[in-house]
Structures are given as structure tokens and as C-alpha cells.
Design a protein around this motif. Structure first.
Motif, PDB file in Angstrom:
ATOM      1  N   PHE A 137       0.834  -1.199   0.000  1.00 23.05           N
ATOM      2  CA  PHE A 137       0.000   0.000   0.000  1.00 23.05           C
ATOM      3  C   PHE A 137       0.875   1.257   0.000  1.00 23.05           C
ATOM      4  O   PHE A 137       0.669   2.175  -0.795  1.00 23.05           O
ATOM      5  N   ILE A 138       1.865   1.288   0.889  1.00 23.40           N
ATOM      6  CA  ILE A 138       2.781   2.422   1.001  1.00 23.40           C
ATOM      7  C   ILE A 138       3.501   2.642  -0.328  1.00 23.40           C
ATOM      8  O   ILE A 138       3.614   3.768  -0.815  1.00 23.40           O
ATOM      9  N   ASN A 139       3.979   1.569  -0.925  1.00 26.94           N
ATOM     10  CA  ASN A 139       4.675   1.646  -2.205  1.00 26.94           C
ATOM     11  C   ASN A 139       3.775   2.270  -3.269  1.00 26.94           C
ATOM     12  O   ASN A 139       4.194   3.166  -4.005  1.00 26.94           O
ATOM     13  N   GLY A 140       2.538   1.809  -3.349  1.00 26.71           N
ATOM     14  CA  GLY A 140       1.613   2.318  -4.356  1.00 26.71           C
ATOM     15  C   GLY A 140       1.338   3.804  -4.198  1.00 26.71           C
ATOM     16  O   GLY A 140       1.354   4.558  -5.178  1.00 26.71           O
ATOM     17  N   VAL A 141       1.092   4.233  -2.973  1.00 24.80           N
ATOM     18  CA  VAL A 141       0.788   5.645  -2.724  1.00 24.80           C
ATOM     19  C   VAL A 141       1.990   6.519  -3.045  1.00 24.80           C
ATOM     20  O   VAL A 141       1.869   7.541  -3.748  1.00 24.80           O
ATOM     21  N   LEU A 142       3.156   6.141  -2.549  1.00 21.70           N
ATOM     22  CA  LEU A 142       4.344   6.979  -2.764  1.00 21.70           C
ATOM     23  C   LEU A 142       4.817   6.943  -4.209  1.00 21.70           C
ATOM     24  O   LEU A 142       5.359   7.934  -4.705  1.00 21.70           O
ATOM     25  N   ASP A 143       4.588   5.842  -4.908  1.00 21.41           N
ATOM     26  CA  ASP A 143       4.929   5.799  -6.327  1.00 21.41           C
ATOM     27  C   ASP A 143       4.071   6.800  -7.108  1.00 21.41           C
ATOM     28  O   ASP A 143       4.580   7.528  -7.965  1.00 21.41           O
ATOM     29  N   LYS A 144       2.780   6.854  -6.803  1.00 25.49           N
ATOM     30  CA  LYS A 144       1.890   7.828  -7.454  1.00 25.49           C
ATOM     31  C   LYS A 144       2.299   9.254  -7.097  1.00 25.49           C
ATOM     32  O   LYS A 144       2.290  10.143  -7.957  1.00 25.49           O
ATOM     33  N   LEU A 145       2.665   9.464  -5.835  1.00 26.59           N
ATOM     34  CA  LEU A 145       3.089  10.795  -5.419  1.00 26.59           C
ATOM     35  C   LEU A 145       4.379  11.199  -6.126  1.00 26.59           C
ATOM     36  O   LEU A 145       4.533  12.352  -6.528  1.00 26.59           O
ATOM     37  N   ALA A 146       5.278  10.263  -6.293  1.00 31.23           N
ATOM     38  CA  ALA A 146       6.528  10.552  -6.996  1.00 31.23           C
ATOM     39  C   ALA A 146       6.251  11.000  -8.428  1.00 31.23           C
ATOM     40  O   ALA A 146       6.905  11.919  -8.933  1.00 31.23           O
ATOM     41  N   GLN A 147       5.295  10.368  -9.082  1.00 26.77           N
ATOM     42  CA  GLN A 147       4.940  10.758 -10.450  1.00 26.77           C
ATOM     43  C   GLN A 147       4.506  12.222 -10.494  1.00 26.77           C
ATOM     44  O   GLN A 147       4.845  12.942 -11.426  1.00 26.77           O
ATOM     45  N   ARG A 148       3.779  12.650  -9.466  1.00 27.41           N
ATOM     46  CA  ARG A 148       3.282  14.032  -9.411  1.00 27.41           C
ATOM     47  C   ARG A 148       4.339  15.030  -8.963  1.00 27.41           C
ATOM     48  O   ARG A 148       4.410  16.140  -9.475  1.00 27.41           O
ATOM     49  N   GLU A 149       5.125  14.652  -7.972  1.00 28.75           N
ATOM     50  CA  GLU A 149       6.059  15.587  -7.350  1.00 28.75           C
ATOM     51  C   GLU A 149       7.466  15.552  -7.943  1.00 28.75           C
ATOM     52  O   GLU A 149       8.182  16.538  -7.869  1.00 28.75           O
ATOM     53  N   ARG A 150       7.847  14.420  -8.483  1.00 22.24           N
ATOM     54  CA  ARG A 150       9.226  14.257  -8.953  1.00 22.24           C
ATOM     55  C   ARG A 150       9.282  13.799 -10.407  1.00 22.24           C
ATOM     56  O   ARG A 150      10.196  13.086 -10.800  1.00 22.24           O
ATOM     57  N   GLY A 151       8.311  14.210 -11.192  1.00 21.38           N
ATOM     58  CA  GLY A 151       8.259  13.792 -12.588  1.00 21.38           C
ATOM     59  C   GLY A 151       9.536  14.070 -13.356  1.00 21.38           C
ATOM     60  O   GLY A 151      10.002  13.239 -14.126  1.00 21.38           O
ATOM     61  N   VAL A 152      10.110  15.239 -13.146  1.00 22.52           N
ATOM     62  CA  VAL A 152      11.348  15.594 -13.839  1.00 22.52           C
ATOM     63  C   VAL A 152      12.459  14.629 -13.444  1.00 22.52           C
ATOM     64  O   VAL A 152      13.215  14.145 -14.297  1.00 22.52           O
ATOM     65  N   GLU A 153      12.565  14.321 -12.167  1.00 22.81           N
ATOM     66  CA  GLU A 153      13.587  13.390 -11.687  1.00 22.81           C
ATOM     67  C   GLU A 153      13.356  11.998 -12.248  1.00 22.81           C
ATOM     68  O   GLU A 153      14.307  11.305 -12.643  1.00 22.81           O
ATOM     69  N   ILE A 154      12.115  11.564 -12.303  1.00 24.57           N
ATOM     70  CA  ILE A 154      11.792  10.224 -12.812  1.00 24.57           C
ATOM     71  C   ILE A 154      12.135  10.105 -14.292  1.00 24.57           C
ATOM     72  O   ILE A 154      12.713   9.109 -14.718  1.00 24.57           O
ATOM     73  N   ARG A 155      11.794  11.126 -15.057  1.00 25.44           N
ATOM     74  CA  ARG A 155      12.080  11.080 -16.502  1.00 25.44           C
ATOM     75  C   ARG A 155      13.566  11.198 -16.798  1.00 25.44           C
ATOM     76  O   ARG A 155      14.033  10.753 -17.840  1.00 25.44           O
ATOM     77  N   GLY A 156      14.320  11.806 -15.893  1.00 24.31           N
ATOM     78  CA  GLY A 156      15.763  11.905 -16.063  1.00 24.31           C
ATOM     79  C   GLY A 156      16.160  13.017 -16.991  1.00 24.31           C
ATOM     80  O   GLY A 156      15.316  13.705 -17.581  1.00 24.31           O
ATOM     81  N   PRO A 157      17.467  13.175 -17.181  1.00 23.70           N
ATOM     82  CA  PRO A 157      17.953  14.262 -18.053  1.00 23.70           C
ATOM     83  C   PRO A 157      17.644  13.984 -19.513  1.00 23.70           C
ATOM     84  O   PRO A 157      17.664  12.845 -19.963  1.00 23.70           O
ATOM     85  N   ARG A 158      17.362  15.047 -20.216  1.00 21.96           N
ATOM     86  CA  ARG A 158      17.103  14.936 -21.667  1.00 21.96           C
ATOM     87  C   ARG A 158      18.409  15.168 -22.417  1.00 21.96           C
ATOM     88  O   ARG A 158      19.146  16.082 -22.117  1.00 21.96           O
ATOM     89  N   ASN A 159      18.662  14.328 -23.387  1.00 22.84           N
ATOM     90  CA  ASN A 159      19.884  14.461 -24.187  1.00 22.84           C
ATOM     91  C   ASN A 159      19.583  15.108 -25.508  1.00 22.84           C
ATOM     92  O   ASN A 159      18.626  15.025 -26.101  1.00 22.84           O
TER      93      ASN A 159
END
Length: 153
Positions: free
Chosen positions: A131-153
């Protein structure tokens, strides 16, 4: 947060211990409603804090309650139940993870999620970590999208 260079207290293990104590302290705050300063003093007195990042512990312990409304507003839409249906342990862990996700961008989102999962395995119900994993994974998508997608080349 500044740290004296060369100290062990800012190590990953010291941060892990800070989170461990912070979850317990946040649980106590939620259940007993005791003053944060009193809770912090008890933890510093009753536990060996020599290998704990005490500044990080302090930041989490005081930051989560201070930002509770903001954090709950970010968490609630991601839940499959009402917040008052969560166990106090799950709530403490999710709020801690949300606090780190939102306010501690110096901590990689994967570390936030993994540490929360480990806390849930230690303190939570049998499958609470999922449950914790699911909630924080969704939150990461919203709050850390740039970090998740990584640097653009």
C-alpha cells in the motif's frame, strides 16, 4: 541543512535510523497528541542517538506536523480509502514519505520509496508495504516527474 564534514551522522545508515525513530515519534504524536518538543526530548533521552542523523530526525518530526495539511492534501487523492481508515502506522509512514518527497528533494525519490517500504515492513501490517509503495509511487509521479524522466539528451 549543514553538516560538519567528515561526520558519520549524515550517512545513509544514520538517516535510516532517523526515519526509524521519526516514524515512532510521529505515531506517538498522532496517538497521544503530546508536544513535539516533549516527544523529541524523550527520544533523545531514551535512545542511543549517537549513530542517528539527529538533525534529520528533528526536521522530519517537526516538518510533518507543520506541513500536515499540505501533505494530506497531496496524499488523499492517491488513496483507495479515506485517511481516517488508515492505520496510525501507515499514516505516519505515508506522511513521512510525502514530506521527504515534497520537501527533501536532496533525497532521491527511489530512496524515499524504498525507505518507506522498509519502515512499513518493520512497523506495519503484513502487506502494508505494498500500500505504502503504491501511494508513494503515485506521489513521486506528481512531485518528482522531472527526476523520474531523467535528463534529456
Amino acid at each position: 541543512m549543514s553538516r560538519a564534514s567528515g561526520t558519520q551522522k549524515s550517512s545513509p545508515a544514520a538517516r535510516r535510523k532517523a526515519r526509524h525513530f521519526a516514524v515512532q515519534a510521529l505515531y506517538q504524536w498522532h496517538m497521544a497528541g503530546a508536544a513535539l518538543a516533549q516527544i523529541e526530548a524523550e527520544f533523545r533521552t531514551d535512545n542511543d542517538m549517537s549513530k542517528v542523523d539527529v538533525e534529520y530526525f528533528h526536521d522530519i518530526l517537526h516538518g510533518v506536523p507543520r506541513e500536515k495539511s499540505l501533505l494530506d492534501g497531496k496524499i488523499q487523492p492517491l488513496l483507495d480509502r479515506r485517511m481516517d481508515e488508515m492505520t496510525p502506522v501507515e499514516l505516519a509512514i505515508v506522511r513521512l514519505g510525502a514530506y521527504e518527497m515534497v520537501h527533501r528533494i536532496d533525497v532521491p525519490y527511489k530512496v524515499v520509496i524504498n525507505e518507506a517500504i522498509e519502515l512499513a515492513k518493520t512497523f506495519g501490517a503484513t502487506d502494508g508495504h505494498k500500500f505504502i509503495n503504491g501511494v508513494l509511487d503515485k506521489l513521486a509521479q506528481r512531485e518528482r516527474g522531472v527526476e523520474i524522466r531523467g535528463p534529456r539528451n
